[in-house]
Design an enzyme around this catalytic site. Structure first.
Site, mmCIF file in Angstrom:
data_model
loop_
_atom_site.group_PDB
_atom_site.id
_atom_site.type_symbol
_atom_site.label_atom_id
_atom_site.label_comp_id
_atom_site.label_asym_id
_atom_site.label_seq_id
_atom_site.Cartn_x
_atom_site.Cartn_y
_atom_site.Cartn_z
ATOM 1 N N HIS A 93 0.917 -1.249 -0.198
ATOM 2 C CA HIS A 93 -0.064 -0.087 0.121
ATOM 3 C C HIS A 93 0.905 1.475 0.074
ATOM 4 C CE1 HIS A 93 -3.810 -2.056 1.348
ATOM 5 N NE2 HIS A 93 -3.622 -2.139 0.264
ATOM 6 N N GLU A 140 2.276 -17.085 -32.581
ATOM 7 C CA GLU A 140 3.494 -16.969 -31.540
ATOM 8 C C GLU A 140 4.637 -18.338 -31.746
ATOM 9 O OE1 GLU A 140 2.337 -17.209 -27.744
ATOM 10 O OE2 GLU A 140 0.571 -18.344 -28.059
ATOM 11 N N ASP A 171 6.944 -15.715 -27.369
ATOM 12 C CA ASP A 171 7.178 -16.925 -27.826
ATOM 13 C C ASP A 171 7.644 -17.085 -29.056
ATOM 14 O OD1 ASP A 171 6.631 -18.627 -25.578
ATOM 15 O OD2 ASP A 171 4.682 -18.144 -25.726
ATOM 16 N N CYS A 186 0.759 -8.524 -29.310
ATOM 17 C CA CYS A 186 0.466 -8.467 -27.703
ATOM 18 C C CYS A 186 1.829 -9.055 -27.064
ATOM 19 C CB CYS A 186 -0.368 -8.996 -27.192
ATOM 20 S SG CYS A 186 -0.471 -10.932 -27.638
#
Ligand code: PEP
Ligand code: MG
Length: 566
Positions: free
Chosen positions: A186, A428, A452, A499
């Protein structure tokens, strides 16, 4: 120079203010009038609640809504029936309120601290905070105040508790150093929300550093430099100004479309691992989700999440995104992602083995459960399905056939879902890139997974330091795989995104624009930086750079050349 954990970006230069914990010592004693003691405890608890409500309001103003909720979490802890009830039981047994409450808190702290989950361990810090707060009230000790700290103060404390944070005035505190707390504590969350540079977990900070000492806090590198020389001070003052300038510049890219210098539009979406991360997408101005890694829903637990549990997570993300795209990738386990309770067999070559779509197509019930949950969630937003690790067209067909089967079932049961849901694939593997022309005929979209794809194309394991030098998305072989995939997708008229981590690599961006990538999926905190990087390029300029880069023969030549143009 002292190393700690880099917890909140930026550079702070100032003088140390040591926040010493007020002594909250007492002598445990027996009480006779136990009822009166219970009343004393309740009054103190009420006062702490009132103070916490006030602190939450202060945090809401200085840091934000989400951070105020941390403080409000304290209120429910103080009012927790187990903690409160058991404390009162101990008092009724004759203990003084201080000892009773401390005993109960220490028990909770012990339980929370031993938990694996970082969020649960964080609860231990919260209990410590309320323990200190309540004992302070019971003993009438004056509260430590940071709100009066002079300008240019660097706070030094063992632990940055939310109640201390509540007193921070942004203009005065330029840095934070603590002895405890990690990146997700926190303390770190609050420091980031306040945009104050912070270095946490600095060993023995409180004894090594001195009150009033001049110090530099580099929250990006995670270092603290006490008593800096004049030259070092100047160097860091420059670094700080550059950081602030760049940050202000990035703000221009908030709330605007992602466009190249010629006005061409791109989609800039995010990778997430939990439904809650969808909030971060909004917070960092992402335009949707290009990859929801669902395997994280299966981790940190002891059994497979049920259809309803999965549905709740996917639906939540869809609702938070309010119609923005949400690409949910089906389970990608195996390789380096292990889920112990699923009992995957040990394999000689896990990256070449029984993983991702291969595993799902052979474990049909597991796969059906996930597909049903995703389809059900598709009624609540722009949900798309993505299969990982596709290597041949049969896998895509088999997966799509299962989706069709489940659609029929849901339709019969009258359960709503998007009948036109898009089903795309990760590209990938080298195989998928090589048959991208074939796959593009049956996939609704591609998303290139360079993490990958780089490993499979270069036949190297990034984790193996002997061959790690081969692992780069700028290798000519990998660039050809990427170019081919995007070209095949474009020729077939389907959108192609990326991505893998490479999507956020400034050097690669002109090449991706030139090849025709339409969607970049990056981590939420990278959104503004990537939007800015894209804005620099026209298609024509990017083409020129790509042509040159693709003519080069080694990774180093490509990398050096791209570094010279970005
Ligand atoms: C990739 O391989 O690039 C990818 C995005 O998937 P993951 O990192 O989850 O394997
Ligand atoms: Mg992958």
């Amino acid at each position: 120079m002292i190393k700690g954990t880099a917890a909140s970006d930026g550079i702070g230069i100032g003088r140390i203010l040591l926040l010493e914990e007020a002594s909250i010592e007492y002598t445990p004693h027996e009480v006779e009038d136990t009822q009166a003691e219970v009343e004393r405890f309740r009054r103190a608890a009420d006062q702490l609640v009132a103070e916490t409500v006030r602190d939450a309001a202060a945090i809401r103003e200085t840091a934000g809504e989400k951070e105020a909720l941390i403080m409000e979490g304290h209120i429910s802890l103080i009012n927790d029936p187990a903690l409160k009830g058991e404390t009162e039981n101990l008092i009724m047994g004759g203990q003084c309120a201080e000892a009773a409450f401390e005993t109960m808190c220490d028990m909770f702290i012990g339980i929370f601290s031993s938990m694996e989950d970082e969020m649960m361990r964080q609860r231990a810090a919260d209990v410590r905070d309320i323990k200190a707060g309540l004992l302070r009230i019971l003993l009438g000790v004056k509260e430590v105040k940071v709100s009066d700290a002079p300008k240019g103060t660097v706070l030094l404390t063992k632990e940055l508790t939310p109640s201390v944070t509540a007193g921070i005035r942004k203009g005065n505190i330029v840095g934070i150093i603590t002895e405890t707390g990690g990146k997700t504590s926190h303390s770190a969350i609050l420091a980031r929300a306040l945009e104050i540079p912070a270095v946490l977990s600095v060993p023995d900070a409180v004894s090594v550093l001195k009150n009033g000492q001049p110090v530099i806090v580099d929250g990006t590198a995670g270092v603290v430099i006490p008593d800096p020389s004049f030259d070092v001070l100047n160097e860091y003052a420059e670094k700080r100004d550059k950081f602030l300038r760049e940050k202000a510049e990035l703000e221009h890219f908030r709330g605007v479309k992602t466009k190249g210098a010629d006005g061409a539009e791109y989609e800039l979406v995010c990778n997430i691992g939990k439904a809650d991360d969808a909030n971060k997408v909004i917070e960092f101005d992402g335009e949707g989700v290009g990859l929801f890694r669902t395997e994280f829903l299966f981790m940190d637990r002891s059994s497979i999440p049920s259809e309803d549990e999965q549905f709740a997570a996917y639906q939540k993300a869809a609702l938070v995104l309010k119609g923005k795209p949400l690409i949910i990738r089906t389970l990608d386990i195996g390789g380096d992602k292990e889920i112990p309770y699923m009992g995957l067999e040990k394999e000689e070559n896990p990256f070449m083995g029984f993983r991702a779509i291969r595993y799902c197509l052979k474990n049909r019930e597991l796969f059906r459960t996930q597909l049903r949950a995703i389809l059900r969630a598709s009624a609540f937003g722009d949900v798309k399905i993505m299969f990982p690790l596709i290597t041949c067209v049969e896998e895509l067909r088999e997966g799509k056939a299962m989706v069709e089967e489940i659609k029929r079932e849901l339709a019969l049961l009258g359960i709503p879902f998007n009948k036109e849901i898009d089903i795309g694939i990760m590209v990938e593997t080298a195989a998928a890139a090589m048959i991208a022309d074939v796959l593009a005929k049956e996939a609704a979209f591609f998303s290139i997974g360079t993490n990958d794809l780089t490993g499979y194309t270069m036949s190297c394991d990034r984790g193996n330091s002997n061959v790690a030098y081969l692992y780069s998305a700028l290798q000519p072989a990998v660039l050809r795989m990427i170019e081919r995939t995007i070209r095949c997708g474009r020729e077939a008229g389907i959108p192609v995104g990326m991505c893998g981590e490479a999507a956020a690599n400034n050097k690669l961006i002109p090449l991706l624009i030139s090849f025709g990538l339409t969607e970049f999926s990056v981590s939420a905190p990278s959104v503004l930086r990537v939007r800015k990087a894209i804005s620099k390029w026209t298609k024509a300029e990017a083409d020129r750079v790509a042509q040159k880069a693709m003519s080069l023969m080694t990774e180093k030549e490509v990398s050096d050349y791209l570094a010279s143009v970005v």
